[in-house]
Write an enzyme that holds these catalytic residues in place. Structure first.
Site, PDB file in Angstrom:
ATOM      1  N   SER A 194       0.835  -1.198   0.000  1.00 48.49           N
ATOM      2  CA  SER A 194       0.000   0.000   0.000  1.00 48.49           C
ATOM      3  C   SER A 194       0.877   1.258   0.000  1.00 48.49           C
ATOM      4  O   SER A 194       1.685   1.433  -0.923  1.00 48.49           O
ATOM      5  CB  SER A 194      -0.966  -0.058   1.191  1.00 48.49           C
ATOM      6  N   ASP A 241      -9.450  -4.305  -5.702  1.00 45.44           N
ATOM      7  CA  ASP A 241      -8.756  -3.450  -4.741  1.00 45.44           C
ATOM      8  C   ASP A 241      -8.773  -2.005  -5.241  1.00 45.44           C
ATOM      9  O   ASP A 241      -8.145  -1.689  -6.262  1.00 45.44           O
ATOM     10  CB  ASP A 241      -7.315  -3.934  -4.569  1.00 45.44           C
ATOM     11  N   HIS A 284      -8.064  -5.274  -0.454  1.00 48.01           N
ATOM     12  CA  HIS A 284      -6.810  -4.626  -0.071  1.00 48.01           C
ATOM     13  C   HIS A 284      -6.217  -5.234   1.200  1.00 48.01           C
ATOM     14  O   HIS A 284      -5.053  -4.980   1.517  1.00 48.01           O
ATOM     15  CB  HIS A 284      -7.038  -3.127   0.119  1.00 48.01           C
TER      16      HIS A 284
END
Length: 219
Positions: A120, A188, A201
């Site tokens: 991320s 995602d 995610h």
């Protein structure tokens, strides 16, 4: 190229960060980087992610890589940065710390190789550190440091999960492309244009074994 409004992605990232911050499962402590192991694995955790290396990605991936590479020794390093949506220089701080760590380790341990891991916001940290700008991506920012070209051959593999630059049509190219595995789960919203599944995610721990196999093929 399809683009998702940054406000939507920031909202998704904020939701994910809050979800991660709410997790109470105890994470194993990050292993301290032992001097001159065969492989050193710096990990940049995701936004608000608990655990030294990160509960969702860092911990399971590190364990899987250790198991896969035995009897070779593997150490880890938790990139020191805020991983915070509310700190505008968060990614830049991670970018600087990651590059400084690799340079210091490489100087101290001439035979050591590296596996870079980012999840991320942490994927943005890794992107910047290898010269792929995350500016314009959710929780991204401009490059402030890059791994020196003379150390590039010692970067054995790069693992990216939920990489925000993918949502703006960017990816790892050039020197590190063949050594990079970039995971983006279906739906995602952080890495996929018009993705709508926040839970996607949070699913990347399930890729740990596959990631370890990729690393094993590169070291």
């Amino acid at each position: 190229m399809i683009r998702v409004p940054k406000s939507r992605l920031l909202s998704a990232a904020a939701t994910v960060g809050l979800a991660l911050a709410g997790l109470t499962v105890a994470a194993a402590p990050a292993a301290s980087a032992a001097p001159c192991t065969d492989i050193d694995m710096p990990v940049a955790r995701g936004t608000g992610e608990p655990g030294g290396l990160g509960l969702i990605v860092g911990d399971p991936v590190y364990q899987a890589v250790q198991n896969r590479l035995r009897p070779r020794s593997v150490s880890s390093y938790a990139v020191n940065y805020p991983a915070d949506l509310n700190q505008p220089t968060s990614v830049q701080r991670g970018n600087t710390d990651l590059v400084n760590h690799v340079r210091a380790q490489a100087a101290a341990c001439p035979q050591q190789r590296f596996v870079l891991v980012g999840y991320s916001q942490g994927a943005n940290v890794v992107d910047n550190s290898i010269g792929i700008s995350s500016a314009g991506a959710v929780v991204g920012g401009p490059i402030v440091a890059t791994i020196p070209a003379d150390l590039a051959p010692r970067i054995a593999a790069i693992l990216l999960f939920g990489n925000p630059i993918r949502s703006i049509g960017r990816q790892v190219t050039g020197t590190y492309q063949s050594r990079t595995k970039d995971y983006c789960a279906l739906g995602d919203p952080v890495c996929q244009p018009f993705g709508g599944n926040i839970l996607a995610h949070l699913s990347y721990g399930g890729n740990a074994s596959d990631a370890a196999a990729f690393v094993a093929g590169k070291v």
